[in-house]
Motif scaffolding. Structure first.
Motif, PDB file in Angstrom:
ATOM      1  N   TYR A 267      16.455  -3.924   1.423  1.00 36.02           N
ATOM      2  CA  TYR A 267      16.901  -5.286   1.693  1.00 36.02           C
ATOM      3  C   TYR A 267      16.934  -5.630   3.187  1.00 36.02           C
ATOM      4  O   TYR A 267      17.696  -6.484   3.605  1.00 36.02           O
ATOM      5  N   VAL A 268      16.124  -4.961   3.993  1.00 43.70           N
ATOM      6  CA  VAL A 268      16.009  -5.276   5.418  1.00 43.70           C
ATOM      7  C   VAL A 268      14.580  -5.736   5.662  1.00 43.70           C
ATOM      8  O   VAL A 268      13.630  -5.068   5.266  1.00 43.70           O
ATOM      9  N   LEU A 269      14.425  -6.865   6.298  1.00 43.44           N
ATOM     10  CA  LEU A 269      13.099  -7.410   6.557  1.00 43.44           C
ATOM     11  C   LEU A 269      12.413  -6.666   7.692  1.00 43.44           C
ATOM     12  O   LEU A 269      13.046  -6.367   8.713  1.00 43.44           O
ATOM     13  N   PRO A 270      11.127  -6.356   7.528  1.00 41.41           N
ATOM     14  CA  PRO A 270      10.417  -5.715   8.638  1.00 41.41           C
ATOM     15  C   PRO A 270      10.240  -6.692   9.794  1.00 41.41           C
ATOM     16  O   PRO A 270      10.193  -7.901   9.599  1.00 41.41           O
ATOM     17  N   LEU A 271      10.180  -6.147  10.971  1.00 33.86           N
ATOM     18  CA  LEU A 271       9.971  -6.897  12.210  1.00 33.86           C
ATOM     19  C   LEU A 271      11.147  -7.796  12.583  1.00 33.86           C
ATOM     20  O   LEU A 271      11.074  -8.549  13.533  1.00 33.86           O
ATOM     21  N   ALA A 272      12.239  -7.753  11.820  1.00 30.25           N
ATOM     22  CA  ALA A 272      13.437  -8.491  12.204  1.00 30.25           C
ATOM     23  C   ALA A 272      14.159  -7.679  13.277  1.00 30.25           C
ATOM     24  O   ALA A 272      13.869  -6.504  13.495  1.00 30.25           O
ATOM     25  N   ALA A 273      15.080  -8.302  13.937  1.00 32.57           N
ATOM     26  CA  ALA A 273      15.842  -7.594  14.969  1.00 32.57           C
ATOM     27  C   ALA A 273      16.550  -6.405  14.334  1.00 32.57           C
ATOM     28  O   ALA A 273      17.347  -6.554  13.412  1.00 32.57           O
ATOM     29  N   GLY A 274      16.212  -5.213  14.785  1.00 33.90           N
ATOM     30  CA  GLY A 274      16.811  -4.005  14.238  1.00 33.90           C
ATOM     31  C   GLY A 274      16.206  -3.568  12.909  1.00 33.90           C
ATOM     32  O   GLY A 274      16.665  -2.617  12.308  1.00 33.90           O
ATOM     33  N   GLY A 275      15.175  -4.252  12.448  1.00 34.37           N
ATOM     34  CA  GLY A 275      14.543  -3.916  11.178  1.00 34.37           C
ATOM     35  C   GLY A 275      13.495  -2.831  11.326  1.00 34.37           C
ATOM     36  O   GLY A 275      13.166  -2.409  12.434  1.00 34.37           O
ATOM     37  N   PRO A 276      12.957  -2.383  10.215  1.00 34.61           N
ATOM     38  CA  PRO A 276      11.946  -1.319  10.273  1.00 34.61           C
ATOM     39  C   PRO A 276      10.614  -1.848  10.794  1.00 34.61           C
ATOM     40  O   PRO A 276      10.356  -3.046  10.806  1.00 34.61           O
ATOM     41  N   SER A 277       9.786  -0.912  11.219  1.00 32.81           N
ATOM     42  CA  SER A 277       8.452  -1.304  11.685  1.00 32.81           C
ATOM     43  C   SER A 277       7.608  -1.706  10.484  1.00 32.81           C
ATOM     44  O   SER A 277       7.925  -1.382   9.334  1.00 32.81           O
ATOM     45  N   LEU A 278       6.529  -2.378  10.752  1.00 29.80           N
ATOM     46  CA  LEU A 278       5.656  -2.821   9.677  1.00 29.80           C
ATOM     47  C   LEU A 278       5.021  -1.630   8.957  1.00 29.80           C
ATOM     48  O   LEU A 278       4.839  -1.656   7.740  1.00 29.80           O
ATOM     49  N   SER A 279       4.734  -0.560   9.676  1.00 24.73           N
ATOM     50  CA  SER A 279       4.124   0.609   9.037  1.00 24.73           C
ATOM     51  C   SER A 279       5.086   1.306   8.087  1.00 24.73           C
ATOM     52  O   SER A 279       4.654   1.962   7.143  1.00 24.73           O
ATOM     53  N   ALA A 280       6.389   1.164   8.304  1.00 20.57           N
ATOM     54  CA  ALA A 280       7.359   1.744   7.376  1.00 20.57           C
ATOM     55  C   ALA A 280       7.307   1.052   6.026  1.00 20.57           C
ATOM     56  O   ALA A 280       7.687   1.631   5.010  1.00 20.57           O
ATOM     57  N   VAL A 281       6.830  -0.182   6.001  1.00 23.17           N
ATOM     58  CA  VAL A 281       6.703  -0.922   4.748  1.00 23.17           C
ATOM     59  C   VAL A 281       5.306  -0.759   4.159  1.00 23.17           C
ATOM     60  O   VAL A 281       5.151  -0.590   2.949  1.00 23.17           O
ATOM     61  N   THR A 282       4.289  -0.776   5.004  1.00 23.87           N
ATOM     62  CA  THR A 282       2.922  -0.715   4.482  1.00 23.87           C
ATOM     63  C   THR A 282       2.542   0.665   3.972  1.00 23.87           C
ATOM     64  O   THR A 282       1.697   0.772   3.083  1.00 23.87           O
ATOM     65  N   ALA A 283       3.124   1.726   4.488  1.00 25.24           N
ATOM     66  CA  ALA A 283       2.780   3.076   4.015  1.00 25.24           C
ATOM     67  C   ALA A 283       3.139   3.269   2.539  1.00 25.24           C
ATOM     68  O   ALA A 283       2.300   3.730   1.759  1.00 25.24           O
ATOM     69  N   PRO A 284       4.355   2.912   2.085  1.00 26.06           N
ATOM     70  CA  PRO A 284       4.643   3.035   0.651  1.00 26.06           C
ATOM     71  C   PRO A 284       3.768   2.114  -0.206  1.00 26.06           C
ATOM     72  O   PRO A 284       3.395   2.468  -1.332  1.00 26.06           O
ATOM     73  N   LEU A 285       3.420   0.951   0.329  1.00 31.61           N
ATOM     74  CA  LEU A 285       2.567   0.032  -0.433  1.00 31.61           C
ATOM     75  C   LEU A 285       1.156   0.584  -0.581  1.00 31.61           C
ATOM     76  O   LEU A 285       0.529   0.438  -1.632  1.00 31.61           O
ATOM     77  N   ALA A 286       0.645   1.228   0.465  1.00 28.77           N
ATOM     78  CA  ALA A 286      -0.678   1.851   0.389  1.00 28.77           C
ATOM     79  C   ALA A 286      -0.670   3.027  -0.584  1.00 28.77           C
ATOM     80  O   ALA A 286      -1.612   3.216  -1.362  1.00 28.77           O
ATOM     81  N   LEU A 287       0.391   3.800  -0.567  1.00 29.49           N
ATOM     82  CA  LEU A 287       0.524   4.893  -1.526  1.00 29.49           C
ATOM     83  C   LEU A 287       0.607   4.356  -2.947  1.00 29.49           C
ATOM     84  O   LEU A 287       0.047   4.935  -3.878  1.00 29.49           O
ATOM     85  N   ALA A 288       1.279   3.221  -3.122  1.00 28.04           N
ATOM     86  CA  ALA A 288       1.376   2.601  -4.448  1.00 28.04           C
ATOM     87  C   ALA A 288      -0.002   2.185  -4.959  1.00 28.04           C
ATOM     88  O   ALA A 288      -0.268   2.271  -6.160  1.00 28.04           O
ATOM     89  N   VAL A 289      -0.884   1.741  -4.067  1.00 18.98           N
ATOM     90  CA  VAL A 289      -2.246   1.388  -4.475  1.00 18.98           C
ATOM     91  C   VAL A 289      -2.952   2.621  -5.022  1.00 18.98           C
ATOM     92  O   VAL A 289      -3.570   2.582  -6.092  1.00 18.98           O
ATOM     93  N   ALA A 290      -2.860   3.735  -4.306  1.00 21.27           N
ATOM     94  CA  ALA A 290      -3.527   4.966  -4.738  1.00 21.27           C
ATOM     95  C   ALA A 290      -2.981   5.449  -6.076  1.00 21.27           C
ATOM     96  O   ALA A 290      -3.750   5.827  -6.977  1.00 21.27           O
ATOM     97  N   VAL A 291      -1.676   5.416  -6.245  1.00 25.37           N
ATOM     98  CA  VAL A 291      -1.065   5.862  -7.500  1.00 25.37           C
ATOM     99  C   VAL A 291      -1.443   4.911  -8.636  1.00 25.37           C
ATOM    100  O   VAL A 291      -1.745   5.346  -9.754  1.00 25.37           O
ATOM    101  N   ALA A 292      -1.448   3.611  -8.366  1.00 29.57           N
ATOM    102  CA  ALA A 292      -1.796   2.635  -9.406  1.00 29.57           C
ATOM    103  C   ALA A 292      -3.246   2.787  -9.837  1.00 29.57           C
ATOM    104  O   ALA A 292      -3.559   2.646 -11.028  1.00 29.57           O
ATOM    105  N   VAL A 293      -4.145   3.075  -8.913  1.00 31.49           N
ATOM    106  CA  VAL A 293      -5.550   3.293  -9.271  1.00 31.49           C
ATOM    107  C   VAL A 293      -5.672   4.521 -10.169  1.00 31.49           C
ATOM    108  O   VAL A 293      -6.371   4.508 -11.182  1.00 31.49           O
ATOM    109  N   ALA A 294      -4.977   5.588  -9.812  1.00 33.86           N
ATOM    110  CA  ALA A 294      -5.041   6.809 -10.631  1.00 33.86           C
ATOM    111  C   ALA A 294      -4.452   6.580 -12.018  1.00 33.86           C
ATOM    112  O   ALA A 294      -5.060   6.952 -13.035  1.00 33.86           O
ATOM    113  N   VAL A 295      -3.292   5.957 -12.085  1.00 27.89           N
ATOM    114  CA  VAL A 295      -2.653   5.709 -13.382  1.00 27.89           C
ATOM    115  C   VAL A 295      -3.451   4.692 -14.188  1.00 27.89           C
ATOM    116  O   VAL A 295      -3.621   4.845 -15.402  1.00 27.89           O
ATOM    117  N   GLY A 296      -3.968   3.656 -13.539  1.00 30.95           N
ATOM    118  CA  GLY A 296      -4.768   2.653 -14.246  1.00 30.95           C
ATOM    119  C   GLY A 296      -6.042   3.242 -14.819  1.00 30.95           C
ATOM    120  O   GLY A 296      -6.423   2.943 -15.956  1.00 30.95           O
TER     121      GLY A 296
END
Length: 156
Positions: free
Chosen positions: A110-139
């Protein structure tokens, strides 16, 4: 016309593009992307908040992630077995896996990336990229097993 013929080959001759039609049916299925897209979005939201609900019940993050992965894989399998294709199954699986991985290995919830004190954008995109790989395998696995289940059911 029977179900396997197109308008151009109503005389019963084998269609030259029957391989293309079969590939299209495997990839896209008989049901549209709309249902998969809706379930993907709903799955993302539900899996993201499931960690809060299960934590209140005393279930750890690993148990929640495992249960969500199993439910997602069964959902993708059922989708393909009822007429969905491989690509919509990947889309359907992506949402729940994205929500699960964002909570399991992503930044503070529940913390927005790039907000003051928020996580970096790569902290959000890394799990999303992993989700793509897992979804392709499961699909892809769901497409294979689901089409086999559909053929077995059709032969009965």
């Amino acid at each position: 016309m029977t179900g396997g013929e197109t308008e151009g080959d109503a005389g019963g001759s084998a269609a030259p593009d029957s391989g293309v039609a079969a590939l299209r049916r495997i990839l896209l299925g008989e049901t549209g992307f709309e249902r998969a897209a809706v379930w993907s979005a709903v799955g993302l939201a539900l899996s993201y908040v499931a960690f809060d609900a299960t934590a209140a019940l005393g279930v750890g993050a690993a148990g929640t992630a495992g249960a969500l992965a199993a439910v997602t894989a069964l959902g993708a399998l059922a989708f393909v077995a009822t007429g969905g294709g491989a690509l919509p199954a990947v889309l359907l699986a992506y949402g729940p896996f994205a929500g699960t991985l964002l909570r399991a290995v992503g930044p503070e919830p529940y913390v927005l990336p790039l907000a003051a004190g928020g996580p970096s954008l790569s902290a959000v995109t890394a799990p999303l990229a992993l989700a793509v790989a897992v979804a392709v395998a499961v699909g892809a696995a769901s497409a294979v097993v689901g089409s086999l289940l559909r053929r077995v059911a059709a032969s009965r």
